[in-house]
Each structure stands twice: as C-alpha cells, then as structure tokens.
Enzyme design. Sequence first.
Site, mmCIF file in Angstrom:
data_model
loop_
_atom_site.group_PDB
_atom_site.id
_atom_site.type_symbol
_atom_site.label_atom_id
_atom_site.label_comp_id
_atom_site.label_asym_id
_atom_site.label_seq_id
_atom_site.Cartn_x
_atom_site.Cartn_y
_atom_site.Cartn_z
ATOM 1 C CE LYS A 89 -11.410 31.198 -7.729
ATOM 2 N NZ LYS A 89 -10.197 31.936 -8.353
ATOM 3 N N GLY A 189 10.484 32.811 -5.940
ATOM 4 C CA GLY A 189 9.253 31.782 -6.501
ATOM 5 C C GLY A 189 9.608 31.543 -8.065
ATOM 6 N N GLY A 191 8.168 29.090 -10.105
ATOM 7 C CA GLY A 191 7.492 28.087 -10.520
ATOM 8 C C GLY A 191 7.084 28.317 -12.099
ATOM 9 C CB VAL A 193 4.066 32.739 -12.710
ATOM 10 C CG1 VAL A 193 4.256 34.234 -13.273
ATOM 11 C CG2 VAL A 193 2.709 32.482 -12.998
HETATM 12 P P1 NAD Z 1 3.859 27.456 -8.834
HETATM 13 O O1 NAD Z 1 3.352 26.431 -7.685
HETATM 14 O O2 NAD Z 1 4.226 26.807 -10.183
HETATM 15 O O3 NAD Z 1 5.134 28.046 -8.192
HETATM 16 C C1 NAD Z 1 5.280 28.651 -6.985
HETATM 17 C C2 NAD Z 1 6.920 28.547 -6.621
HETATM 18 O O4 NAD Z 1 6.926 28.991 -5.424
HETATM 19 C C3 NAD Z 1 7.242 26.868 -6.576
HETATM 20 O O5 NAD Z 1 8.419 26.871 -7.330
HETATM 21 C C4 NAD Z 1 7.479 26.912 -5.190
HETATM 22 O O6 NAD Z 1 8.582 26.232 -4.869
HETATM 23 C C5 NAD Z 1 8.024 28.341 -4.697
HETATM 24 N N1 NAD Z 1 7.794 28.492 -3.272
HETATM 25 C C6 NAD Z 1 7.142 28.082 -2.270
HETATM 26 N N2 NAD Z 1 7.106 28.764 -1.125
HETATM 27 C C7 NAD Z 1 8.426 29.862 -1.421
HETATM 28 C C8 NAD Z 1 8.832 30.411 -0.401
HETATM 29 N N3 NAD Z 1 8.579 30.698 0.833
HETATM 30 N N4 NAD Z 1 9.933 31.401 -1.092
HETATM 31 C C9 NAD Z 1 10.367 31.214 -2.472
HETATM 32 N N5 NAD Z 1 9.661 30.302 -3.211
HETATM 33 C C10 NAD Z 1 8.495 29.469 -2.769
HETATM 34 O O7 NAD Z 1 2.714 28.425 -9.104
HETATM 35 P P2 NAD Z 1 2.584 29.735 -10.217
HETATM 36 O O8 NAD Z 1 1.336 29.263 -11.069
HETATM 37 O O9 NAD Z 1 4.019 29.872 -10.603
HETATM 38 O O10 NAD Z 1 1.915 30.781 -9.370
HETATM 39 C C11 NAD Z 1 2.803 31.769 -8.692
HETATM 40 C C12 NAD Z 1 1.857 32.723 -7.751
HETATM 41 O O11 NAD Z 1 1.104 33.635 -8.847
HETATM 42 C C13 NAD Z 1 1.222 31.968 -7.025
HETATM 43 O O12 NAD Z 1 0.613 33.052 -5.957
HETATM 44 C C14 NAD Z 1 -0.455 32.224 -7.894
HETATM 45 O O13 NAD Z 1 -1.523 32.157 -7.021
HETATM 46 C C15 NAD Z 1 -0.118 33.304 -8.605
HETATM 47 N N6 NAD Z 1 -0.867 33.614 -9.902
HETATM 48 C C16 NAD Z 1 -0.451 32.577 -10.704
HETATM 49 C C17 NAD Z 1 -1.265 32.451 -11.911
HETATM 50 C C18 NAD Z 1 -1.019 31.394 -13.211
HETATM 51 O O14 NAD Z 1 -1.557 31.904 -14.304
HETATM 52 N N7 NAD Z 1 -0.165 30.366 -12.874
HETATM 53 C C19 NAD Z 1 -2.195 33.712 -12.316
HETATM 54 C C20 NAD Z 1 -2.537 34.473 -11.249
HETATM 55 C C21 NAD Z 1 -1.761 34.699 -10.021
#
Ligand code: NAD
Length: 365
Positions: A89, A189, A191, A193
């Site tokens: 990392k 959540g 977002g 994913v």
């Molecule tokens: P993102 O930022 O697109 O989405 C996160 C969502 O969570 C947002 O819509 C936000 O408004 C919402 N949120 C924030 N606080 C909240 C709460 N208290 N309650 C409910 N919703 C809330 O992120 P993402 O890329 O969709 O990733 C989501 C999670 O998965 C993160 O923890 C990230 O580290 C993990 N992750 C993502 C990936 C990837 O490929 N994107 C890979 C591995 C792990």
Amino acid sequence: MGWHYPRGVTGVFDIVASDEFEQVSYFHDAATGLRAIVAIHSTALGPALGGTRFYPYATEEEALVDVCRLARAMTYKHAVCGNDLGGGKAVIIGDPATLRSEALFRAYGRFVEGLNGRYITAEDVGTTQADMDLVRRETRYVTGVSESLGGSGDPSPATAWGVLWAMKAVAERLWGSPSLAGRHVCISGLGKVGATLARHLAEEGAKLTVADVRPEAVDAVVEQHGAVPVAPEQAHAVPCDIFSPCALGGVLDATTVPELRCDAVVGSANNQLATPADAERLRHRGIIYAPDFVANAGGVINIAEEPHGYDRQRAYDRIRSIYDTLLAVFDRADAEGTTTAEAADRIARERIAAVGATRLIRTGA
Ligand code: NAD
C-alpha cells in the site's frame, strides 16, 4: 497532543520488524511537495498490489502506521481470494484538494517505477482514476487506469458482483440453495457498490430495505426496485435475512451486534468489525459473518486481471470464486470452533506459507 507511535514503538524499524514487512520506502520531491511512503508487507505470492491513499495525516508517524496496517491487510486479502499478488500500500501525505497536480503524480509514478515491479499501485481514498492515468505515463506498475489505457475502470461494479456471490454462499449455507429469490436484504449505504448490489438483488427477486444518509440515493433505489426505506441509524436492527453494510467501517460493535435481527452479515464496507471481539459476539449470536476482506474482494480480483491483459468476462468468472472461498471459510470456522474472520486469516496464512515455499524451487539461470 499530537499523534504518537503505539506504546513500545520508537521508530520505523520497530514497526517494520513487528510484522515482518519486507520493505518500507520513503519518497520526496521538493518541487511538487510530494511526500510518499510505500509499504511492501509481503511478496511471497507475487508483486505487492494495493492502492495509494492521499490524505492529510497529522504526522509522519500516523502515515507510517496507517500504510503498514493497510499493506498487511492487502497480503491477507490477496492470499485468501487466490490472487498471485502480495500485500502493499502507499500513502501520499497532504491534502489532495490543494496538493494534487500532474507533476506530483508523475513524480510519484517515477518512484513507483523505481521499485521495479515489486509494488503495483492503484487508486484509493483521495486518489482517482485520472490520477492513476497520470501515474501510468511514468510506470507500467499501476492498475485501475482508464479502459482506454487498457485498464479495468471503476472497480465498484466488480465489488458489488462479488458481494452478490458472497450472499449466495451464505444462502447455500443457511437455506441449502444459492438462490436469493424472496430473501429479505437490508443494505446500508447506496453508493457506487450498494446501488449496484441493490440492482443485482432486485434482479434475483430479493426483497430490499435500504438506507443512506443521502435521501436522493434512497429515493432512486426505492423508485427503481420497489425497496422500502429505513433511517440509517436503524438499518442494522431491521428484521431481515441478510444485513449488508455498504457504507462505513466499524458498524458491528458491542452496541449494534446485540440489536441485529438478521441471520447473516454480508457487505462491502471495509473493517466492519469495530474490534476482533465483535466477530466472537456474532458467532455467539449464531449470525453468519462473511469476513469483509473476502466479501469485498471483487474489486481486487478484477484489478489483478489487468497485468494479464484485462478481460471482463474472465475477471467476472474469477470473482464468482468468492462463493467457494466463503464456503471453505465457513467449513473451516465450524471445524475449528473459531470465528469466520479467524478462519479466513488461517486460510490466507497457510496459502502464503505453502505457495510461498515453492519459490525456493530453482527454475534455472
Ligand atoms: P461510496 O462513497 O460510493 O458510497 C458510500 C455510501 O454510503 C454513500 O452513498 C454515502 O452517502 C453512504 N453513507 C455514508 N454514511 C452513511 C451512514 N451512516 N449510513 C448509511 N449510509 C451512509 O463508496 P463505495 O465505493 O460504494 O464503497 C462502500 C464501502 O465499500 C466503503 O466502505 C468502501 O471502503 C468499501 N469498498 C469499496 C470497494 C469499491 O470497489 N468501491 C471495494 C472494497 C471495499
């Protein structure tokens, strides 16, 4: 009070030696203000791959501890999901809003190139695909670049696909079939994913309850898939088959675990357990926990396909292997009377020891 090394730790070598890190490199470029640290935890299974986090750490010590923690986690993630990659990392110290520039990322790319393939980078918190495209102009050792540059693009759809297959493994385990039709899943959540996962689940015929702090994200999924909305702070307590944390880490703790009303927890969020004791709490409650670093491995499995010439079909076929990996984790946890998180760690450690040992075989000049 500033941030300090953990108790008993006085310098870089204490941290590096404490968990057998292979290499920690510091890079500095005065012209662009670049200050970066690359931590390579293990290359036993292959080159170390992990993202570059761009963050305004208060101190160098804080950055070092964070990059080492994240690099070590990548070793386990790659190992358990079958990637021929090691754990690494990087962090860039500073505020991306003010420090970001083409020159900074190109300087960073030249340092990564100097590691000669021992470390392959990718985007992470604070960096974007566009940043990685700049890094790509200086080094081959970067993934997650634009599709036009031969990259795999945004990893989120692959991550969501992997979480879906993790849920199917849980369904097989709990109900004797991988089908999710008629099952009730609560996603917290929506977002990149979570929203894609909601679409996959709707297509599977699952019933959805959804939460997000952004009302517009909730409205979209309610409208598109007939989901039922719930307040974010109540999502974990919704009576359902599977609770799916897809927002922040640390959602499973001494307060929330006793309030869960689900049979399983399967989500994409990183570091879902506030402490290792929370894995034990879930086990005592008879709730199946799909370890986050297995359930959310779709993104890194996808990216691991890039150095071979990215092929989406091949990548998505490999992501489905999360299903078999998780079933093996559940069997192992049962057989050894331990948590699923510990079982996944043991499988990773064994693969590193066994496959890593084959590197001792001499292959010629
Ligand atoms: P993102 O930022 O697109 O989405 C996160 C969502 O969570 C947002 O819509 C936000 O408004 C919402 N949120 C924030 N606080 C909240 C709460 N208290 N309650 C409910 N919703 C809330 O992120 P993402 O890329 O969709 O990733 C989501 C999670 O998965 C993160 O923890 C990230 O580290 C993990 N992750 C993502 C990936 C990837 O490929 N994107 C890979 C591995 C792990």
